[in-house]
Design a protein around this motif. Structure first.
Motif, PDB file in Angstrom:
ATOM      1  N   TYR A 171     -10.486  64.542  -9.956  1.00  0.00           N
ATOM      2  CA  TYR A 171     -10.914  63.260  -9.386  1.00  0.00           C
ATOM      3  C   TYR A 171     -11.223  62.260 -10.495  1.00  0.00           C
ATOM      4  N   ASP A 172     -11.809  62.762 -11.602  1.00  0.00           N
ATOM      5  CA  ASP A 172     -12.088  61.868 -12.720  1.00  0.00           C
ATOM      6  C   ASP A 172     -10.799  61.255 -13.241  1.00  0.00           C
ATOM      7  N   ALA A 173      -9.800  62.113 -13.395  1.00  0.00           N
ATOM      8  CA  ALA A 173      -8.515  61.620 -13.881  1.00  0.00           C
ATOM      9  C   ALA A 173      -7.940  60.589 -12.928  1.00  0.00           C
ATOM     10  N   ALA A 174      -8.059  60.862 -11.628  1.00  0.00           N
ATOM     11  CA  ALA A 174      -7.519  59.938 -10.633  1.00  0.00           C
ATOM     12  C   ALA A 174      -8.275  58.616 -10.675  1.00  0.00           C
ATOM     13  N   ASP A 175      -9.605  58.696 -10.896  1.00  0.00           N
ATOM     14  CA  ASP A 175     -10.394  57.470 -10.972  1.00  0.00           C
ATOM     15  C   ASP A 175      -9.925  56.589 -12.129  1.00  0.00           C
ATOM     16  N   ILE A 176      -9.636  57.237 -13.257  1.00  0.00           N
ATOM     17  CA  ILE A 176      -9.173  56.479 -14.421  1.00  0.00           C
ATOM     18  C   ILE A 176      -7.863  55.774 -14.101  1.00  0.00           C
ATOM     19  N   ASP A 177      -7.017  56.486 -13.335  1.00  0.00           N
ATOM     20  CA  ASP A 177      -5.746  55.869 -12.953  1.00  0.00           C
ATOM     21  C   ASP A 177      -5.919  54.854 -11.842  1.00  0.00           C
ATOM     22  N   GLY A 178      -7.135  54.696 -11.332  1.00  0.00           N
ATOM     23  CA  GLY A 178      -7.383  53.702 -10.304  1.00  0.00           C
ATOM     24  C   GLY A 178      -6.895  54.110  -8.925  1.00  0.00           C
ATOM     25  N   ALA A 179      -6.970  55.410  -8.604  1.00  0.00           N
ATOM     26  CA  ALA A 179      -6.493  55.864  -7.294  1.00  0.00           C
ATOM     27  C   ALA A 179      -7.503  55.497  -6.208  1.00  0.00           C
ATOM     28  N   SER A 180      -7.017  55.177  -5.025  1.00  0.00           N
ATOM     29  CA  SER A 180      -7.910  54.853  -3.919  1.00  0.00           C
ATOM     30  C   SER A 180      -8.407  56.144  -3.282  1.00  0.00           C
ATOM     31  N   TYR A 181      -9.408  56.007  -2.387  1.00  0.00           N
ATOM     32  CA  TYR A 181      -9.979  57.180  -1.737  1.00  0.00           C
ATOM     33  C   TYR A 181      -8.907  57.972  -1.004  1.00  0.00           C
ATOM     34  N   PHE A 182      -8.053  57.248  -0.276  1.00  0.00           N
ATOM     35  CA  PHE A 182      -7.069  57.963   0.528  1.00  0.00           C
ATOM     36  C   PHE A 182      -5.968  58.576  -0.325  1.00  0.00           C
ATOM     37  N   GLN A 183      -5.686  57.943  -1.446  1.00  0.00           N
ATOM     38  CA  GLN A 183      -4.713  58.564  -2.355  1.00  0.00           C
ATOM     39  C   GLN A 183      -5.262  59.871  -2.898  1.00  0.00           C
ATOM     40  N   LYS A 184      -6.570  59.861  -3.255  1.00  0.00           N
ATOM     41  CA  LYS A 184      -7.164  61.097  -3.766  1.00  0.00           C
ATOM     42  C   LYS A 184      -7.134  62.186  -2.686  1.00  0.00           C
ATOM     43  N   LEU A 185      -7.447  61.769  -1.454  1.00  0.00           N
ATOM     44  CA  LEU A 185      -7.439  62.714  -0.339  1.00  0.00           C
ATOM     45  C   LEU A 185      -6.051  63.308  -0.166  1.00  0.00           C
ATOM     46  N   ARG A 186      -5.042  62.439  -0.230  1.00  0.00           N
ATOM     47  CA  ARG A 186      -3.678  62.854   0.069  1.00  0.00           C
ATOM     48  C   ARG A 186      -3.091  63.709  -1.058  1.00  0.00           C
ATOM     49  N   PHE A 187      -3.364  63.310  -2.313  1.00  0.00           N
ATOM     50  CA  PHE A 187      -2.646  63.964  -3.407  1.00  0.00           C
ATOM     51  C   PHE A 187      -3.467  64.989  -4.172  1.00  0.00           C
TER      52      PHE A 187
END
Lengths: 284, 395
Positions: free
Chosen positions: B289-305
């Motif tokens: 999730y930290d990595a995704a946050d750095i990439d600027g992922a949205s909540y639903f993108q994190k949920l999905r991927f």
């Protein structure tokens, strides 16, 4: 002093309020039926059938409880359930403890087939085996007896118990037994003196699982037991709830008396039960 | 006094089981240990068939030469097997396993085989006395299986209706179990206060004895005294325009029994899924999730991927189990509709099977019915586990 919240802190606050609101709503949905039973069990006799929704009814009494214990065979039903359940759990766990040890520590032909048999036995619909078991019990002339019930229940939780215990034995280092073997104990002695005492947590969980399964069972009891003296509490409560609306209070009182110990045991043991349930998946 | 006799009865039975286990282990041990001795064959052939004859004669009351001959032949085969095939290998594990598997053979495998026997014969209320006395039944071949597909197991509902209803029941229940469990698990998997308390309260439907939970919920769907209708009435009192929209108290138990059962079962089943999914969520490392946050992922993108793919391996076995459990759930439906005068509008395959056997006493018919249901479940499981394995290999 005026503090200005940053946008992020504000968002966090909103999120936490929403989370709490949502969780509270769901939790209320889960607990409310239980509280309703409690409330019905405390109602005075003339207000049993009311559309009142308050939790502690006006003029709350314990009359339903005393009527339940005095006028029905509720204690006898509890006793029947307790005897049947203790006996089946004892037999089930004893058989499972040794079988699980064989699966955990030895390599032998048929090991994999045995494990698969255990898993696939879980696929057999429970309702399917009731009929042949019923006919067997009839043929053995054990209808309406404790023994018939114990026979019908005793292996139903065996596969799952073996599964949990094997998982636990696997975590005990082999070096402990090897040390004992070097000191001259037999393999069976090592199992008895080292593995079993170390496994008390897992054994008690397996016991609790056997216990709750048999304790809450209804469908087999329905067909094997037919005189109300031999009933288990599940049958007794069904009768109380089914026939007359006037017995609603007694049904509620009985439900409370049975549910509270079961809830405590479950909440205490749920952590281990769940790790047992998900063991295969985590490893697979 | 009553208490003492019941305790004595049960303890006596446990001792009997222990004696049986000891006898079984002793019997096998002698074969494992002495298979190579020169006296092995004569001694076991002299001892065990005679013992077996004594026990079975004592139980059934008859000591015939024919019976002894059966036992002797069986013993000769077993002894030869131990002498030439087993040769004393793997003594300890097999002895440890023997009691449990003997129990499973007697109370799981034998009933299963007996069910197959029943399905090809005709056991019903009129032939049961004959069967009790002589142990014989008329053979009818595949008749029972034909009847499964052509007649109704109850009084009106046909097999195909039941099948359709079962599929709808299973699918809708499992769907809402997973959906509800997922939402609750996501909510619980946050840094919030009282997390332990919420978790405890949320598992209560699963923790309560099912009989109590179902009967209590059934009461809440009662027309005049149940919570659901009272709530509807009060809501209409407060907001009269809802009545104009057609909202009114509902005869849940007689008009919508299947819907009622489904609602009750959804309520019962969500906690299990919640707990399993929560376990899966907690095992996901936060670094994703930290990595995704750095990439600027949205909540639903994190949920999905991130969340969904990583929870999948934990969830799939639980979904399989849940599907099998829901498919086989007699309890809820029987407890809600099983009383005298109960409706059959809510029956699914397994509950119809139970009622056919024990309300209508059609034993052989329901045995055939059970085998059909079992075959369906079996193929579902095999197919499902195969596809799951394939998915695992892909990763």
């Amino acid at each position: 002093m005026k503090t200005k919240m940053t946008a992020a802190a504000k968002r966090r606050l909103v999120k936490s309020v929403l989370l709490h609101a949502g969780l509270l709503l769901f939790a209320a949905g889960c607990v409310y039926p239980l509280l309703r039973i409690l409330s019905v069990s405390l109602r005075p006799g003339d207000k049993l059938v009311s559309t009142d929704l308050s939790l502690i009814p006006a003029g709350a009494t314990l009359l339903s409880y005393s009527k339940l214990l005095g006028d029905t065979m509720f204690l006898r039903w509890l006793w029947n359930s307790l005897l049947i359940t203790l006996a089946t759990s004892f037999i089930g766990v004893s058989l499972a403890s040794t079988a699980a040890y064989a699966f955990s520590r030895f390599r032998f032909p048929g090991k994999k087939a045995g494990m698969i048999l255990l898993l696939s036995s879980q696929m057999i619909p429970a309702g399917m085996l009731i009929l042949p078991l019923f006919l067997m019990i009839m043929k053995l002339k054990l209808m309406n007896t404790y023994l018939g019930m114990i026979i019908a229940y005793s292996v139903s939780s065996l596969p799952f118990s073996i599964w949990i215990l094997k998982g636990y034995y696997d975590t005990i280092p082999r070096s402990l037994e090897e040390a004992a073997l070097v000191d001259g104990t037999s393999q069976v002695g090592a199992f008895w003196r080292i593995i079993l005492p170390l496994s008390t947590p897992a054994l008690s969980i397996a016991f609790l699982f056997n216990f709750t399964t048999a304790w809450n069972e209804y469908l087999v009891a329905r067909v094997v037991l037919f005189s109300s003296k031999q009933y288990t509490w599940t049958l007794g409560l069904f009768e109380l709830q089914g026939q007359y609306i006037t017995q609603w209070g007694m049904f509620a009182a009985g439900s409370m008396l049975v549910t509270i110990p079961v809830l405590c045991v479950f909440l205490y043991s749920s952590k281990w039960l769940i790790s047992g349930l998900t063991l295969g998946s985590v490893k697979g | 006094m009553n208490v003492l006799t019941s305790v004595a009865e049960v303890s006596w039975f446990i001792l009997l089981v222990a004696a049986g286990v000891a006898a079984l282990v002793g019997y096998l041990y002698s074969h494992f240990k002495f298979y190579a001795r020169s006296w092995f064959f004569p001694v076991v052939l002299a001892v065990f068939p005679a013992l077996a004859l004594a026990v079975s004669g004592g139980l059934l009351g008859g000591y015939t030469l024919k019976l002894w001959l059966y036992f002797a032949v069986a013993e000769a085969v077993i002894a030869a097997f131990f002498r030439y095939a087993v040769k004393g290998r793997h003594t300890v594990p097999y002895l440890l396993l023997a009691p449990a598997f003997a129990g499973l053979a007697l109370l799981l495998v034998y009933p299963f085989v007996f069910e197959i026997y029943l399905s090809f014969h005709d056991l019903k209320l009129t032939t049961i006395m004959m069967w009790k006395n002589t142990g014989e039944l008329p053979f009818v071949g595949l008749d029972q299986f034909v009847k499964v597909f052509t007649t109704s197991p109850l009084s009106e509902t046909t097999f195909w209706e039941l099948l359709l209803r079962t599929l709808v029941w299973t699918f809708s229940n499992v769907f809402f179990h997973v959906l509800g469990g997922f939402i609750l698990a996501l909510m619980l998997n946050n840094q919030i206060r009282f997390k332990g308390l919420y978790r405890t309260l949320l598992v209560i439907p699963w923790a309560m004895p099912q009989v109590v939970a179902v009967l209590a919920m059934r009461g809440e769907f009662h027309f005049t005294n149940g919570f659901v209708n009272i709530a509807i009435t009060k809501l209409i009192d407060k907001l009269p325009f809802l009545a104009a929209l057609g909202l009114a108290p509902v005869q849940w138990l007689s008009d919508y029994p299947l819907l009622t059962c489904t609602l009750i079962n959804i309520w019962l089943g969500i906690p299990f899924m919640m707990v399993v999914i929560l376990g899966g969520l907690q095992s996901i490392s936060s670094s994703y999730y930290d990595a995704a946050d750095i990439d600027g992922a949205s909540y639903f993108q994190k949920l999905r991927f991130i969340t969904l793919p990583l929870v999948r391996p934990v969830m799939m076995p639980a979904v399989t189990l849940g599907t099998v459990w829901t498919f086989n759930n007699i309890n809820v439906i029987y407890l809600v509709t099983g009383q005298a005068g109960g409706t059959e509008q809510a029956d699914i395959l397994v509950s119809a099977l139970y009622k056919a056997a024990f309300t209508y006493n059609r034993y052989s018919y329901s045995a055939a019915f059970a085998l059909v249901v079992f075959a369906m479940l079996f193929f579902f499981s095999v197919f499902y586990l195969k596809s799951f394995d394939a998915a695992k290999d892909e990763r």
